[in-house]
Design a protein around this motif. Structure first.
Motif, mmCIF file in Angstrom:
data_model
loop_
_atom_site.group_PDB
_atom_site.id
_atom_site.type_symbol
_atom_site.label_atom_id
_atom_site.label_comp_id
_atom_site.label_asym_id
_atom_site.label_seq_id
_atom_site.Cartn_x
_atom_site.Cartn_y
_atom_site.Cartn_z
ATOM 1 N N TYR A 182 0.821 -1.207 0.000
ATOM 2 C CA TYR A 182 0.000 0.000 0.000
ATOM 3 C C TYR A 182 0.857 1.259 0.000
ATOM 4 N N GLY A 215 1.016 4.831 1.085
ATOM 5 C CA GLY A 215 0.376 5.743 2.016
ATOM 6 C C GLY A 215 0.244 7.137 1.432
ATOM 7 N N SER A 264 1.609 9.708 4.540
ATOM 8 C CA SER A 264 3.008 9.542 4.952
ATOM 9 C C SER A 264 3.961 9.526 3.771
ATOM 10 N N LYS A 284 5.558 3.506 1.445
ATOM 11 C CA LYS A 284 4.957 2.375 0.754
ATOM 12 C C LYS A 284 5.397 1.092 1.447
ATOM 13 N N TRP A 344 1.957 6.722 8.944
ATOM 14 C CA TRP A 344 1.676 5.449 8.275
ATOM 15 C C TRP A 344 0.727 4.591 9.121
ATOM 16 N N ASP A 374 -2.595 6.161 7.362
ATOM 17 C CA ASP A 374 -2.605 5.410 6.108
ATOM 18 C C ASP A 374 -3.158 3.996 6.249
ATOM 19 N N VAL A 375 -2.749 3.295 7.292
ATOM 20 C CA VAL A 375 -3.278 1.936 7.480
ATOM 21 C C VAL A 375 -4.791 1.968 7.704
#
Length: 353
Positions: free
Chosen positions: A85, A87, A90, A93, A193, A197-198
């Motif tokens: 993924y 992000g 952030s 990756k 992240w 992002d998660v």
């Protein structure tokens, strides 16, 4: 026919051998979590009208991630999947492994959101996350406990914790380096992240909840610290954590020269600020053993609990007699020590139709 004859003769023995060598493995095969075959932006929207009745549910927004099967939980055949993924906040990756409980695919929960537990590892935390391994039985345990009404049926998200691994070579000058799950100046933004992002990946691909009542962390060692710190730093986004054998203060050598930013990621600084603010309530479950390095960390953890259990900060400490600083100790004690029951009681679970 040539292959079938020996299998019939040898029966389960031959099957076990071939399965061990992944002759029948679906590892690497594509897997989708979209409902009714929909994909891309808003997959699952076919049930959108029903979901309007529950304003707390967050439907998958898409785009659908490219998930691949990375393993199978032997106890129930459920799949652990992985994707890489990028992000958006952030810029980092990295890989994220996911697992959904059996209830997620049950038709009676088709219109319900599910709580998310972001599981963080200790150790190098890169390029893998040991919680995705079936040997630790985290997925199997969550499935079992949820059926026994001891735990909510959490979706598990298992991202990489660090951006690099330098522990393979003890002579590497960066050996033992980790990022404290934080945005250290000049370094990859691992805090963003983990906390932005998660969750974004999960919201894009799964039925979750809009409020913090459906979001929590768990982790061991440095992963326990990152989860603890993240809940205290962003209590408006996350409600609970199970931190096992955690560090209590940030101690990465990458903080040198960045004292202000380091303090902003210190639970012993964040906790008093939350107590002073008076809200929102957070639930911190901590576990620690009595042997090995846990014996040394135990007084620090006990002191933290004693000093900062006040106002909106609720704590539950479980001391594992004879337990060491390892994930195999921590997983079963999540149930026997009551941590999973405790955070589940304070979080939001799925609602059947």
């Amino acid at each position: 026919m040539v292959i079938l004859i020996p299998l019939v003769v040898l029966g389960t023995a031959a099957w076990s051998v071939l399965d061990h060598f992944e002759v029948f493995s679906d590892k690497g095969d594509a897997i989708s979590f979209a409902q009714h075959g929909n994909s891309g932006g808003g997959h699952g929207q076919a049930d959108g009208n029903k979901d309007k009745q529950n304003s707390q549910v967050s439907l998958p927004t898409g785009p659908e991630a490219d998930f691949k099967i990375s393993g199978t939980v032997p106890e129930d055949g459920s799949k652990i999947a992985v994707t890489t993924y990028q992000g958006k906040k952030s810029g980092f990756k990295g890989k994220v492994w996911v697992w959904v409980p059996p209830q997620y695919k049950d038709p009676k929960y088709a219109n319900s959101g599910f709580p998310v537990l972001i599981a963080l590892p200790g150790g190098s935390g890169f390029p893998g996350n040991y919680w995705m391994g079936t040997d630790l039985k985290l997925e199997a345990s969550i499935a079992k406990w949820s059926k026994e009404d001891k735990s909510l049926p959490f979706i598990l998200a298992m991202p990489v914790l660090n951006p690099e691994d330098h522990d393979k070579d003890p002579h590497d000058p960066k050996a033992g380096l980790y990022w404290d799950g934080s945005d250290i100046p000049g370094q990859p933004k691992m805090g963003t992240w983990l906390t932005d992002d998660v969750p974004a990946l999960l919201k894009e691909n799964f039925r979750t909840f809009k409020s913090r009542d459906g979001w929590a962390f768990m982790g061991s060692s440095t992963g326990g610290f990152a989860g603890l710190k993240s809940v205290l730093r962003k209590p408006d986004q996350f409600k609970a954590v199970i931190a096992s054998g955690p560090d209590i203060e940030p101690d990465s050598r990458l903080w040198r020269g960045h004292d202000r930013e380091k303090a902003e990621n210190n639970p012993k600084v964040l906790a008093p600020k939350l107590i002073q603010a008076g809200k929102p309530d957070v639930y911190l479950a901590l576990q620690v053993g009595t042997s090995g390095s846990d014996a040394q960390d135990k007084p620090k953890i006990e002191d933290f609990v004693k000093q900062y259990t006040s106002g909106p900060i609720h704590t539950k400490l479980s001391v594992i007699q004879g337990g060491g600083h390892n994930a195999k100790t921590y997983v079963p004690n999540m149930e026997t020590g009551g941590a999973i029951q405790w955070i589940s009681a304070h979080m939001q679970g799925p609602t059947p139709a």
